[in-house]
Design a protein around this motif. Structure first.
Motif, PDB file in Angstrom:
ATOM      1  N   GLU A 121       0.680  -1.387  -0.028  1.00 37.89           N
ATOM      2  CA  GLU A 121      -0.182  -0.090  -0.026  1.00 37.89           C
ATOM      3  C   GLU A 121       0.827   1.307  -0.056  1.00 37.89           C
ATOM      4  O   GLU A 121       2.035   1.273   0.340  1.00 37.89           O
ATOM      5  CB  GLU A 121      -0.845   0.222   1.268  1.00 37.89           C
ATOM      6  CG  GLU A 121      -1.951  -1.265   1.474  1.00 37.89           C
ATOM      7  CD  GLU A 121      -3.147  -0.939   0.586  1.00 37.89           C
ATOM      8  OE1 GLU A 121      -3.395   0.521   0.016  1.00 37.89           O
ATOM      9  OE2 GLU A 121      -3.674  -1.761   0.207  1.00 37.89           O
ATOM     10  N   ASN A 122       0.219   2.389  -0.307  1.00 37.54           N
ATOM     11  CA  ASN A 122       0.968   3.812  -0.070  1.00 37.54           C
ATOM     12  C   ASN A 122       1.254   4.087   1.393  1.00 37.54           C
ATOM     13  O   ASN A 122       0.531   3.506   2.354  1.00 37.54           O
ATOM     14  CB  ASN A 122       0.319   4.733  -0.631  1.00 37.54           C
ATOM     15  CG  ASN A 122       0.403   4.704  -2.367  1.00 37.54           C
ATOM     16  OD1 ASN A 122       1.446   4.455  -2.730  1.00 37.54           O
ATOM     17  ND2 ASN A 122      -0.768   4.836  -3.116  1.00 37.54           N
ATOM     18  N   ASP A 150       8.049   4.805  -9.645  1.00 39.04           N
ATOM     19  CA  ASP A 150       6.508   4.979  -9.258  1.00 39.04           C
ATOM     20  C   ASP A 150       6.047   6.187 -10.149  1.00 39.04           C
ATOM     21  O   ASP A 150       6.032   7.462  -9.519  1.00 39.04           O
ATOM     22  CB  ASP A 150       6.436   5.350  -7.589  1.00 39.04           C
ATOM     23  CG  ASP A 150       4.888   5.430  -7.221  1.00 39.04           C
ATOM     24  OD1 ASP A 150       4.068   5.680  -8.198  1.00 39.04           O
ATOM     25  OD2 ASP A 150       4.636   5.370  -6.103  1.00 39.04           O
ATOM     26  N   GLN A 153       2.816   8.097  -8.139  1.00 42.41           N
ATOM     27  CA  GLN A 153       3.158   9.067  -7.270  1.00 42.41           C
ATOM     28  C   GLN A 153       4.578   9.189  -6.899  1.00 42.41           C
ATOM     29  O   GLN A 153       5.129   8.819  -5.970  1.00 42.41           O
ATOM     30  CB  GLN A 153       2.218   8.746  -6.012  1.00 42.41           C
ATOM     31  CG  GLN A 153       1.014   8.684  -5.760  1.00 42.41           C
ATOM     32  CD  GLN A 153       0.332   8.329  -4.409  1.00 42.41           C
ATOM     33  OE1 GLN A 153       0.914   8.497  -3.443  1.00 42.41           O
ATOM     34  NE2 GLN A 153      -0.907   7.908  -4.543  1.00 42.41           N
ATOM     35  N   PRO A 231       5.416   1.669  -7.386  1.00 38.16           N
ATOM     36  CA  PRO A 231       4.315   1.991  -6.688  1.00 38.16           C
ATOM     37  C   PRO A 231       3.782   0.938  -5.868  1.00 38.16           C
ATOM     38  O   PRO A 231       4.266  -0.135  -5.922  1.00 38.16           O
ATOM     39  CB  PRO A 231       3.205   2.250  -7.954  1.00 38.16           C
ATOM     40  CG  PRO A 231       4.145   1.854  -9.255  1.00 38.16           C
ATOM     41  CD  PRO A 231       5.603   1.644  -8.748  1.00 38.16           C
ATOM     42  N   ALA A 232       2.734   1.186  -5.113  1.00 42.63           N
ATOM     43  CA  ALA A 232       1.993   0.341  -4.424  1.00 42.63           C
ATOM     44  C   ALA A 232       1.864  -0.840  -5.025  1.00 42.63           C
ATOM     45  O   ALA A 232       1.085  -0.857  -6.232  1.00 42.63           O
ATOM     46  CB  ALA A 232       0.870   0.852  -3.606  1.00 42.63           C
TER      47      ALA A 232
END
Ligand SMILES: Nc1ncnc2c1ncn2[C@@H]1O[C@H](COP(=O)(O)OP(=O)(O)O)[C@@H](O)[C@H]1O
Ligand SMILES: [Mg+2]
Length: 284
Positions: A121-122, A150, A153, A231-232
């Motif tokens: 997760e983020n 990523d 984000q 990224p997540a």
């Protein structure tokens, strides 16, 4: 003492001349001023307005192979704690991790150079761990590259305060060459960062392109250690990146990561033959 000061001065001057930050003529002026007023080279240069504190810091970092920045240095974010505080507990934890990774994964002869940092997760600390891990590898003298993959984000350009206009997304679309996208972090010897670049509408498609592997091949010619921020893993991107890397390290946050999600991620990575070289419980 006088001789020692002059030797020191000559090498600081030489470093800055080599780095293109000082002309030979200005170096002469500084040496004259220094002798005249018994100043240190750096102080004489600043007095004459020919160099600033950053230039001197750069030269000293080179001269003494001293890979730390003074507290309060604003040139990179304080979150990159490994650059400032070698004694903090998290940095000690990262150095221990570095040793494990050197023993268990990185091997230049076997071309095992790439490691993806993943988590479900983020907000679990992937970017934080990737950045600081890259710094501790560079402090060991490894030629280190940190890639921000990523594309959703991106964070590394903020942590290292570099421009995000060209980066991974422009390399993958063929608009920037791999080598042009890698930004040298001047104050941290041996560390370069590839920012994510402009956010594309189709990150998953871009990351699946063969250009990604081609790029890694190019980088492995110039770097010993390549750390990839992802990224997540709830999106498919992280899987794709980890497969290309060959190996991954899982970050779990004590307070955020669920055991179920961690297990799912582990299983998915193993299914795609990604070697899991370790995990880090990010306890913050
Ligand atoms: N070990 C840690 N100590 C202190 N702050 C941390 C730590 N790990 C992460 N953080 C902070 O938590 C926030 C989220 O971390 P980040 O690395 O951006 O997460 P992710 O990349 O997994 O989304 C950031 O502000 C980061 O500085
Ligand atoms: Mg992140």
């Amino acid at each position: 003492m006088q001789t020692q000061q002059l030797t020191e001065a000559r090498s600081i001057g030489a470093i800055l001349i080599d780095a293109g930050k000082l002309s030979a003529m200005d170096a002469e002026k500084i040496l004259r001023e220094q002798k005249l007023h018994s100043l240190r080279f750096g102080d004489a240069a600043i007095k004459l307005g020919l160099l600033n504190h950053d230039d001197i810091q750069f030269a000293l970092a080179n001269q003494f192979d001293y890979p730390y920045l003074p507290h309060g240095d604003q040139s990179i974010s304080g979150e990159v704690i490994a650059a400032f505080s070698p004694d903090s507990p998290v940095v000690e934890q990262l150095r221990a991790l570095r040793t494990q990774l050197m023993l268990r994964w990185f091997d230049t002869e076997l071309q095992r150079k790439t490691l993806a940092i993943v988590s479900p997760e983020n907000g679990e600390g992937r970017s934080y761990v990737a950045a600081n891990l890259a710094v501790v590898f560079s402090q060991l003298g490894e030629r280190t590259l940190l890639i921000d993959a990523d594309l959703r984000q991106p964070r590394q350009h903020q942590l290292f305060k570099i421009t995000n206009s060209a980066g991974l997304s422009s390399v993958l679309t063929g608009r920037t060459s791999a080598n042009d996208a890698a930004v040298k972090i001047n104050k941290l010897l041996g560390l370069s960062v590839v920012p994510a670049g402009a956010t594309p509408p189709n990150p998953q498609e871009l990351l699946s392109r063969a250009a990604f592997s081609t790029m890694l091949k190019i980088y492995s010619e110039s770097y010993d250690v390549i750390i990839i921020d992802t990224p997540a893993a709830k999106s498919a991107d992280a899987q794709t990146i980890a497969s290309r890397s060959g190996a991954a390290m899982i970050v779990a946050s004590q307070n955020r990561t669920s055991v179920a999600e961690f297990k799912t991620l582990l299983a998915n990575l193993q299914q795609s033959n990604v070697i899991i070289v370790g995990s880090l419980l990010n306890d913050f």
